[in-house]
Enzyme design. Structure first.
Site, short mmCIF file in Angstrom:
data_model
loop_
_atom_site.label_atom_id
_atom_site.label_comp_id
_atom_site.label_asym_id
_atom_site.label_seq_id
_atom_site.Cartn_x
_atom_site.Cartn_y
_atom_site.Cartn_z
N GLU A 115 -5.31 -3.11 16.82
CA GLU A 115 -4.93 -2.22 15.25
C GLU A 115 -4.10 -1.25 16.57
O GLU A 115 -2.81 -0.46 16.49
CB GLU A 115 -5.78 -1.17 14.91
CG GLU A 115 -5.17 -0.32 14.42
CD GLU A 115 -6.34 0.40 13.12
OE1 GLU A 115 -7.34 0.38 13.02
OE2 GLU A 115 -5.93 1.25 12.14
N ARG A 121 0.74 -1.77 -0.04
CA ARG A 121 -0.17 0.08 -0.13
C ARG A 121 0.74 1.74 0.03
O ARG A 121 0.83 2.62 -0.72
CB ARG A 121 -0.70 -0.24 1.18
CG ARG A 121 -1.77 -1.25 1.42
CD ARG A 121 -2.73 -1.35 2.23
NE ARG A 121 -4.29 -1.80 2.20
CZ ARG A 121 -4.73 -2.82 3.07
NH1 ARG A 121 -4.35 -2.44 4.09
NH2 ARG A 121 -5.58 -3.96 2.07
#
Lengths: 639, 282, 286
Positions: free
Chosen positions: A424, A297
């Site tokens: 996360e 990404r």
């Protein structure tokens, strides 16, 4: 009935899997969530979840290669042992999800299908349409509901976490507020698991849900928890620009054959379908012949940014490029990607099966998070190995406990004893860049693997002898009183006049604009310095903030205004860490230091907050790189 | 799947509106407000400038940052529930111009294309209001417990993979499993009505979403272990027999879940289950 | 937040037998009520379709004669009282539970004007109208509530067509205002009941799980609509047929029909008498 209790904060994949695992180990769980857990942000994950399976294995893939890809994808910033354990566990996690009834897409024979995803040359991503996160979250939500109906998990939904209660260096509970009644109270716990996700709202518009302020992390940070790699923010290459948010267009669109391009001629305003192949610039494919559109990404993002901002080749002169699926069979697309194609059609009005999508990068994920520890497992080669050659036999077999010691009480525990960070909000696993479809995995891995660590800590650690339930009430009452004071001070400002400069919404918006401009795709020393002074200015203005609603019932704007204060502190840590890291690594790209510098910076940045002065400092800390030797991360780019 | 082959009249109207939307216009938002449970409701109007691509959420965000009514009076920011803003979490469901839907996917261009057009926002009426547009949907989740909407696994241990499943069966279950518990089907259902007394929840109509979830788990090889218990729950008062077949649920479902097929399928299952029970003497 | 809300309270009869009662409610709507409705409308429609029976033309109005024939047949069924009683039981059960069930819903066609939602609403409205109509219909025609008929006309099974015409027209001769009202009421009642039955038949297939896919539901919908249309034609034909009948002409036909029937009966009686006489003559002691 056990005298012990565990609190889990956050009801996404990490929080739910932790709750299920801990409740299963016999400890009652109090589960706190800002929203009904089924609406947690995990629901937005689209593409899939990575794990080696039998098919991939027989094609030459292995858990070890998954580990290798993840470390390489993260640009050698992650501690390596935990990543190894996660990759080894991945197939078991898929099996478990399968047993829970997740409707994974199937092959003709009825087995779980696989798709290609960024950073790998093998198909190793399991998926349920293009709403994998939703399906996984629902499966865990269902299991949690089952425990809830048996009285083993108690949900506190619409409760906001305000901070951990730390006594003698040990976390013994939390302060939380009911967002409806506005009641603030303390809760005792022998261990607290933070599973509160990311912080996209610091950047204003992002792909995150509106609840992802990162305030929970910041509140732990203020209470003394360390913040690891705060500067590592993933900007997803493909999102749909929007007025209220930037909607994710999953990497699976590229995994299923989507091609990214712009017209070769600047300012070409022709209908994209009428532009012939030769006049299209498939820049990812041309620049990265090996991986093409499925480069990781950070790379795709920088290339798109480069095409639009530096080269001025964006479609219609705007910051947008085409993500094109129109060469694929519409029925195939519907079967594999319906969820995300519908989102595009709903919000933009064009059907991506027949019209190329217009997309641009957007802030998506925080690799950084609360700093956590681990206990190394049994695999400890004398020397780190060279990077694994894709498709070759793995040096070690699939086995539990090689990366991390299963059940060790300190696995994924923060520097504050008894305070854990899962998912996360945990800085582990992804280093400087997360590979697509590894996020769901890390959330579940933390919950399922480290849930046992929590249970063991509660039983065998300090809480075993002195449970929180037996401690004096004073510390708990004081913590709640402190938060009530903070609330009353903020609510007391209502009606005090004040212009836009002290409107918390305006401050939040300015913070987002500044952070997006200075601290995302491209960074530089001078710009970061400017950004830091802006954040300082905003913190000063925030100290004089004037709120617009003093209701003592369901005061949402108060809740947001309070979070802005915490977001500012987190932002400061991000900017300072980005400044300290004078190199480029993964998602962190510095124009003034465009290359990676392993000798100085193959280290974690660790931000610390001094509660006395409110000062934020950042330092570097050694990482565990005992398994793989770093090498240049090029993904075969043509120079 | 909306390859725009057959549009219903409302959708066609929205598409036409989108094409004719005026740039740089201001739209009036009429918002039904309520301070809290038991408090009276009132209407407030806000003028909101509408940039291209604006939706109800971005306009509510504008109001939250500038809580001033059309009359120029300062008021409190409007309270509403929201989450993902991409129509997968279900949080931001409300009644917009008389119809229930998610506010994030409600584009202003579709509804109010001209200067001064009015958007009417109300909270869902089938759940108790918490404040303004925010309602308490815990009954919806409670009803999932009634039908034991889960697969009864033997814990999180490593016990190998789940059952083999045909792609067709996966396709059916995936569609059902997309239910995001938003409550649209309940808001539009004439048989599902406001019930503030929690003690009455177990005997009030359970709703299309829960019936469909019961089907989802009965279709799974392991989930079917609890099949009889789910059918028992559906046979009771407030169960599937209370469905009045108005079929609004399937019309308003934002995920296009075949709720009425689920209801019929569970109707058949309950029929057979009832007959079996009769002859077993239960 | 979910404190277990399974408060244990004694369950009422309705609650304990919820499924059975709901399904019996559905079933009774079809058997016997629906089946009876079909046969009843066929019978009454005979005032129109009977015109096709040329053999009946000799009595005058062939429709009236056919209808009288049908009525006579029904009255000749053994244990008619018990059949009627069970029908009454079914109607009472279906309507009382229906009222109770209808109470659990709140219509919302204002906001959601879908066809299905309108049918849901009409199902309830036609249920209310239907039961009022049935009570009126049976009360006036079977239980002689002549205070509710125009001019206090009493229906008679022997003069079924003419008395019916007289009630619907409001007088033995011309059509009166009261007659128009009664006729309109009959049309409304018949329409309601036919809709209620046809739509109920459609939803029953979903309730029982016969039609699952949307395609199947649609197909069965066409079938039910067809049946409904047929019954509607039959019902309207009957009402309009009677309302446009000349009661005097009808009565003449009935008398003729009655006379012929009597004569036939007498003829049979004569034969029997003759035979009896003959036999007794033979058996008589010499």
């Amino acid at each position: 009935m056990s005298q012990h209790r565990v609190i889990v904060v956050g009801g996404g994949l990490a929080g739910l899997s932790a709750s299920v695992r801990i409740a299963e180990a016999g400890l009652p769980v109090d589960l706190f969530s800002l929203v009904p857990v089924k609406r947690s942000h995990s629901v937005c994950a689209q593409g899939g979840i990575n794990a080696c399976n039998d098919v991939a294995r027989q094609q030459g893939y292995s858990e070890y290669e998954h580990f290798d890809e993840t470390v390489y994808g993260g640009d050698f910033l992650a501690d390596q042992h935990p990543v190894l354990e996660m990759a080894m566990w991945a197939p078991k996690i898929i099996d478990l999800l399968d047993r829970m009834g997740v409707p994974f897409n199937r092959t003709a024979e009825g087995r779980r299908d696989l798709r290609l995803f960024g950073g790998s040359l093998f198909k190793r991503t399991h998926f349920a349409g293009a709403t994998t996160g939703q399906q996984l979250l629902y499966a865990l939500d269902e299991q949690t509901r089952r425990f809830e109906s048996e009285g083993k998990v108690t949900k506190y939904e619409f409760w906001e976490f305000l901070g951990p209660i730390v006594e003698d260096g040990r976390c013994v509970g939390i302060v939380a507020q009911d967002m409806r009644t506005m009641q603030i109270r303390s809760f005792r716990a022998d261990a607290v698991v933070m599973a509160t996700g990311g912080n996209g709202l610091v950047f204003g518009k992002s792909t995150n849900s509106v609840i992802c302020t990162g305030a929970a992390l910041a509140r732990c940070f203020r209470a003394g928890a360390w913040y690891g790699n705060p500067e590592m923010i993933q900007v997803h290459p493909t999102a749909i620009p929007g007025a209220d948010k930037l909607r994710l267009m999953s990497e699976s669109a590229r995994g299923e054959g989507g091609r990214v391009w712009v017209p070769r001629k600047k300012g070409d305003t022709r209908d994209p379908k009428s532009i012939p192949e030769a006049e299209r610039y498939y820049f990812l494919e041309e620049r990265y012949p090996k991986y093409g559109n499925i480069v990781p990404r950070d790379i795709a993002t920088r290339e798109i940014f480069d095409i639009c901002v530096n080269e001025g080749m964006g479609v219609d002169g705007k910051n947008q490029v085409y993500l094109d699926l129109t060469h694929k069979d519409p029925d195939y697309l519907t079967r594999k990607l319906e969820g995300i194609l519908d989102i595009y059609e709903k919000f933009v009005g064009d059907d991506p099966r027949f019209t190329p999508m217009r997309i641009f990068p957007a802030v998506h994920y925080s690799m950084g998070g609360l700093w956590t520890q681990f206990v190394k497992g049994s695999y400890n080669p004398a020397e780190p190995r060279k990077k694994h050659a894709s498709g070759t036999p793995a040096p070690i077999d699939w086995k539990v406990g090689q990366g991390m010691l299963h059940g060790a009480p300190t696995n994924m525990m923060t520097n504050i004893e008894g305070l854990y960070a899962f998912g996360e909000v945990n800085f582990a696993y992804h280093g400087a860049n997360r590979l697509g479809a590894n996020a769901l995995l890390s959330c579940l891995f933390d919950g399922l693997f480290c849930g046992l660590s929590v249970a063991n800590y509660v039983r065998d650690g300090k809480p075993g002898k002195t449970p929180a339930s037996g401690m004096a009430a004073q510390a708990f009452d004081a913590a709640a009183a402190k938060e009530a004071d903070r609330m009353n001070r903020l609510l007391g400002t209502v009606g005090k006049g004040g212009d836009a400069s002290v409107n918390p919404y305006a401050i939040g918006k300015e913070l987002g604009d500044e952070m997006t401009a200075a601290c995302t795709v491209v960074r530089s020393g001078p710009r970061l310095a400017q950004c830091l002074s802006k954040v300082t200015e905003l913190r000063d203005r925030y100290s004089r903030a004037v709120l617009s609603d003093d209701a003592s019932w369901t005061n949402q704007s108060f809740s947001y205004s309070r979070a802005v204060g915490d977001m500012l502190i987190a932002a400061e840590a991000m900017v300072k860490a980005a400044d300290l890291r004078k190199e480029s690594r993964g998602a962190h790209y510095r124009t003034d230091f465009p290359t990676r510098d392993d000798s100085q910076f193959m280290k974690s940045t660790v931000a610390k907050h001094d509660p006395a002065t409110g000062a934020v400092s950042v330092e570097l800390q050694e990482i565990d790189h005992a398994l793989i030797l770093p090498e240049a991360r090029t993904y075969g780019k043509k120079s | 799947m909306s390859t725009a082959t057959k549009l219903d009249p409302a959708a066609a109207q929205r598409a036409a509106n989108r094409k004719s939307a005026k740039a740089g216009r201001t739209v009036i938002f009429r918002v039904k407000r309520c301070e809290g449970p038991g408090k009276p409701s009132r209407w407030e109007e806000f003028k909101v400038p509408v940039p291209p691509g604006a939706n109800v959420i971005s306009c509510l965000q504008h109001i939250a940052a500038n809580p001033v009514t059309t009359q120029g009076a300062r008021t409190t920011p409007v309270v509403w529930d929201s989450g993902c803003l991409e129509e997968v979490c279900g949080a931001c469901t409300m009644v917009i111009n008389g119809r229930v839907r998610q506010s994030c996917s409600a584009l202003i261009d579709d509804y109010a294309p001209q200067e001064g057009d009015v958007m009417v926002l109300e909270p869902m009426s089938k759940f108790p209001v918490v404040r303004d547009l925010w309602v308490d949907r815990s009954r919806l989740f409670h009803n999932l417990q009634r039908v034991k909407a889960w697969v009864p696994i033997d814990g999180t241990y490593d016990l190998g993979s789940g059952p083999i499943e045909s792609p067709a069966s996966q396709g059916t279950r995936y569609k059902l499993s997309e239910c995001m518990s938003c409550g649209c089907c309940l808001e539009a259902c004439p048989q599902f009505n406001l019930e503030e007394d929690k003690a009455a929840w177990d005997t009030s109509f359970i709703g299309a979403h829960a019936i469909s979830q019961a089907r989802l788990f009965n279709e799974h090889a392991t989930g079917a272990i609890l099949k009889d218990e789910r059918l028992d729950a559906l046979m009771g008062q407030g169960g599937i027999n209370d469905c009045g077949n108005a079929q609004n649920c399937v019309k308003v479902c934002p995920k296009h879940i075949p709720l009425t097929e689920s209801i019929a399928a569970m109707g058949r299952a309950v029929t057979i289950h009832g007959i079996k029970k009769f002859f077993r003497g239960e | 937040m979910s404190e277990a809300t399974t408060a244990k309270h004694p369950r009422s009869f309705l609650e304990r037998h919820h499924h059975l009662l709901r399904r019996l409610h559905s079933l009774t709507g079809i058997v016997p009520i629906g089946v009876f409705l079909i046969s009843h409308l066929l019978t009454n429609g005979s005032v129109v379709w009977g015109l096709l029976d040329s053999r009946k033309a000799e009595y005058g109005h062939a429709g009236v004669a056919t209808f009288q024939h049908e009525v006579d047949f029904i009255h000749s069924i053994p244990f008619l009282f018990f059949i009627e009683l069970s029908l009454w039981g079914a109607i009472a059960f279906h309507s009382i539970l229906g009222f109770y069930y209808a109470k659990t819903g709140i219509t919302n066609t204002g906001s959601y004007s879908f066809g299905g939602n309108w049918r849901y609403r009409l199902q309830r409205i036609t249920g209310y109208i239907g039961i009022l109509f049935i009570v009126y219909h049976v009360g006036t025609l079977r239980w002689n509530w002549t205070f509710l008929t125009p001019g206090g006309t009493a229906w008679s099974a022997e003069f079924a067509g003419s008395t019916m015409a007289q009630i619907l027209r409001g007088s033995p001769s011309e059509l009166t205002v009261a007659g128009v009202a009664v006729t309109a009421g009959y049309l409304l009642g018949v329409t309601s009941l036919v809709f209620h039955f046809a739509n109920g038949l459609w939803t029953a297939a979903i309730t029982w799980g016969l039609t699952i896919s949307q395609a199947a539901q649609r197909r069965w919908g066409y079938a039910c609509a067809g049946l409904g249309a047929g019954l509607m034609v039959m019902g309207w034909a009957a009402v309009i047929g009677f309302a446009t009948l000349d009661p005097a002409e009808a009565k003449a036909t009935e008398q003729k029909f009655r006379l012929k029937e009597q004569r036939e009966a007498e003829k049979i009686g004569e034969v029997i008498d003759r035979e009896r006489n003959r036999v007794s003559a033979i058996d008589a002691p010499r």
